[in-house]
Design a protein around this motif. Sequence first.
Motif, mmCIF file in Angstrom:
data_model
loop_
_atom_site.group_PDB
_atom_site.id
_atom_site.type_symbol
_atom_site.label_atom_id
_atom_site.label_comp_id
_atom_site.label_asym_id
_atom_site.label_seq_id
_atom_site.Cartn_x
_atom_site.Cartn_y
_atom_site.Cartn_z
ATOM 1 N N GLY A 1 39.225 43.504 40.382
ATOM 2 C CA GLY A 1 38.508 44.448 41.224
ATOM 3 C C GLY A 1 37.063 44.056 41.404
ATOM 4 O O GLY A 1 36.627 42.999 40.962
ATOM 5 N N ASP A 2 36.312 44.939 42.055
ATOM 6 C CA ASP A 2 34.894 44.667 42.219
ATOM 7 C C ASP A 2 34.141 45.160 40.984
ATOM 8 O O ASP A 2 34.702 45.810 40.125
ATOM 9 N N GLU A 3 32.884 44.834 40.924
ATOM 10 C CA GLU A 3 32.106 45.117 39.718
ATOM 11 C C GLU A 3 31.971 46.603 39.409
ATOM 12 O O GLU A 3 31.790 46.982 38.261
ATOM 13 N N SER A 4 32.077 47.456 40.424
ATOM 14 C CA SER A 4 31.923 48.886 40.193
ATOM 15 C C SER A 4 33.207 49.545 39.668
ATOM 16 O O SER A 4 33.152 50.578 39.021
ATOM 17 N N LYS A 5 34.366 48.932 39.968
ATOM 18 C CA LYS A 5 35.631 49.538 39.539
ATOM 19 C C LYS A 5 36.626 48.431 39.206
ATOM 20 O O LYS A 5 37.214 47.826 40.090
ATOM 21 N N MET A 6 36.816 48.194 37.928
ATOM 22 C CA MET A 6 37.749 47.165 37.473
ATOM 23 C C MET A 6 38.975 47.839 36.873
ATOM 24 O O MET A 6 38.867 48.880 36.239
ATOM 25 N N LYS A 7 40.126 47.213 37.073
ATOM 26 C CA LYS A 7 41.367 47.718 36.497
ATOM 27 C C LYS A 7 41.969 46.617 35.634
ATOM 28 O O LYS A 7 41.949 45.446 36.005
ATOM 29 N N ARG A 8 42.494 46.993 34.499
ATOM 30 C CA ARG A 8 43.073 46.045 33.554
ATOM 31 C C ARG A 8 44.562 45.869 33.831
ATOM 32 O O ARG A 8 45.289 46.835 33.980
ATOM 33 N N PHE A 9 45.001 44.601 33.864
ATOM 34 C CA PHE A 9 46.406 44.265 34.048
ATOM 35 C C PHE A 9 46.820 43.314 32.933
ATOM 36 O O PHE A 9 45.999 42.569 32.406
ATOM 37 N N VAL A 10 48.088 43.328 32.616
ATOM 38 C CA VAL A 10 48.650 42.397 31.642
ATOM 39 C C VAL A 10 49.691 41.571 32.388
ATOM 40 O O VAL A 10 50.619 42.108 32.969
ATOM 41 N N ILE A 11 49.493 40.259 32.359
ATOM 42 C CA ILE A 11 50.367 39.356 33.115
ATOM 43 C C ILE A 11 50.932 38.286 32.188
ATOM 44 O O ILE A 11 50.338 37.976 31.158
ATOM 45 N N PRO A 12 52.058 37.690 32.548
ATOM 46 C CA PRO A 12 52.588 36.572 31.757
ATOM 47 C C PRO A 12 51.656 35.360 31.856
ATOM 48 O O PRO A 12 51.124 35.068 32.934
ATOM 49 N N VAL A 13 51.445 34.649 30.757
ATOM 50 C CA VAL A 13 50.576 33.470 30.786
ATOM 51 C C VAL A 13 51.150 32.376 31.675
ATOM 52 O O VAL A 13 50.401 31.514 32.148
ATOM 53 N N THR A 14 52.438 32.403 31.941
ATOM 54 C CA THR A 14 53.043 31.391 32.814
ATOM 55 C C THR A 14 52.471 31.443 34.223
ATOM 56 O O THR A 14 52.531 30.450 34.942
ATOM 57 N N PHE A 15 51.910 32.583 34.633
ATOM 58 C CA PHE A 15 51.308 32.696 35.958
ATOM 59 C C PHE A 15 50.075 31.808 36.090
ATOM 60 O O PHE A 15 49.692 31.436 37.194
ATOM 61 N N LEU A 16 49.436 31.456 34.985
ATOM 62 C CA LEU A 16 48.198 30.683 35.027
ATOM 63 C C LEU A 16 48.386 29.304 35.643
ATOM 64 O O LEU A 16 47.450 28.746 36.206
ATOM 65 N N ASN A 17 49.576 28.750 35.549
ATOM 66 C CA ASN A 17 49.843 27.418 36.083
ATOM 67 C C ASN A 17 50.240 27.411 37.554
ATOM 68 O O ASN A 17 50.333 26.344 38.147
ATOM 69 N N ARG A 18 50.499 28.556 38.119
ATOM 70 C CA ARG A 18 50.964 28.624 39.506
ATOM 71 C C ARG A 18 49.797 28.421 40.473
ATOM 72 O O ARG A 18 48.708 28.986 40.283
ATOM 73 N N PRO A 19 49.976 27.612 41.531
ATOM 74 C CA PRO A 19 48.879 27.314 42.465
ATOM 75 C C PRO A 19 48.170 28.535 43.058
ATOM 76 O O PRO A 19 46.935 28.537 43.126
ATOM 77 N N PRO A 20 48.877 29.602 43.470
ATOM 78 C CA PRO A 20 48.140 30.750 44.014
ATOM 79 C C PRO A 20 47.225 31.401 42.963
ATOM 80 O O PRO A 20 46.125 31.843 43.280
ATOM 81 N N PHE A 21 47.687 31.418 41.715
ATOM 82 C CA PHE A 21 46.868 32.007 40.666
ATOM 83 C C PHE A 21 45.716 31.075 40.304
ATOM 84 O O PHE A 21 44.621 31.531 39.972
ATOM 85 N N GLN A 22 45.946 29.775 40.390
ATOM 86 C CA GLN A 22 44.881 28.801 40.144
ATOM 87 C C GLN A 22 43.718 29.013 41.120
ATOM 88 O O GLN A 22 42.553 28.866 40.746
ATOM 89 N N LYS A 23 44.057 29.379 42.344
ATOM 90 C CA LYS A 23 43.015 29.650 43.344
ATOM 91 C C LYS A 23 42.153 30.839 42.907
ATOM 92 O O LYS A 23 40.926 30.796 43.016
ATOM 93 N N LEU A 24 42.794 31.893 42.410
ATOM 94 C CA LEU A 24 42.038 33.047 41.914
ATOM 95 C C LEU A 24 41.168 32.662 40.722
ATOM 96 O O LEU A 24 40.038 33.131 40.588
ATOM 97 N N LEU A 25 41.696 31.811 39.843
ATOM 98 C CA LEU A 25 40.917 31.365 38.695
ATOM 99 C C LEU A 25 39.689 30.568 39.126
ATOM 100 O O LEU A 25 38.608 30.708 38.536
ATOM 101 N N SER A 26 39.838 29.780 40.166
ATOM 102 C CA SER A 26 38.692 29.025 40.698
ATOM 103 C C SER A 26 37.633 29.971 41.249
ATOM 104 O O SER A 26 36.435 29.759 41.049
ATOM 105 N N GLN A 27 38.076 31.024 41.936
ATOM 106 C CA GLN A 27 37.135 32.017 42.462
ATOM 107 C C GLN A 27 36.408 32.724 41.324
ATOM 108 O O GLN A 27 35.209 32.980 41.404
ATOM 109 N N ALA A 28 37.139 33.029 40.259
ATOM 110 C CA ALA A 28 36.525 33.680 39.097
ATOM 111 C C ALA A 28 35.495 32.756 38.449
ATOM 112 O O ALA A 28 34.415 33.195 38.052
#
Length: 93
Positions: free
Chosen positions: A35-62
């Motif tokens: 989320g944005d800095e004013s309102k963040m929501k916590r999610f729990v995801i499988p670590v296997t998602f970290l290797n997927r290209p779409p998620f890698q893009k989000l990690l790069s943005q982070a």
Amino acid sequence: MGFHFHSIVRAKQLIQRPLSNSKDVPKGYLAVYVGDESKMKRFVIPVTFLNRPPFQKLLSQAEEKFGFDHPMGALTIPCKEDTFIDLISRLTA
């Protein structure tokens, strides 16, 4: 390419488990804040998602936005909650 309603519901159930602290994160999963800095929501995801290209893009943005200093003390993803849920539903399908 269409999305199945069942996979979206399953993805939401998977990532929107209410958890109170890091001890509640099961083995093989990772807590992230979305989320944005004013309102963040916590999610729990499988670590296997970290290797997927779409998620890698989000990690790069982070990385570009926060570097290694995440304001919530955990991995923080700078995107809209709906966008994140859509991505997770596609990765789950």
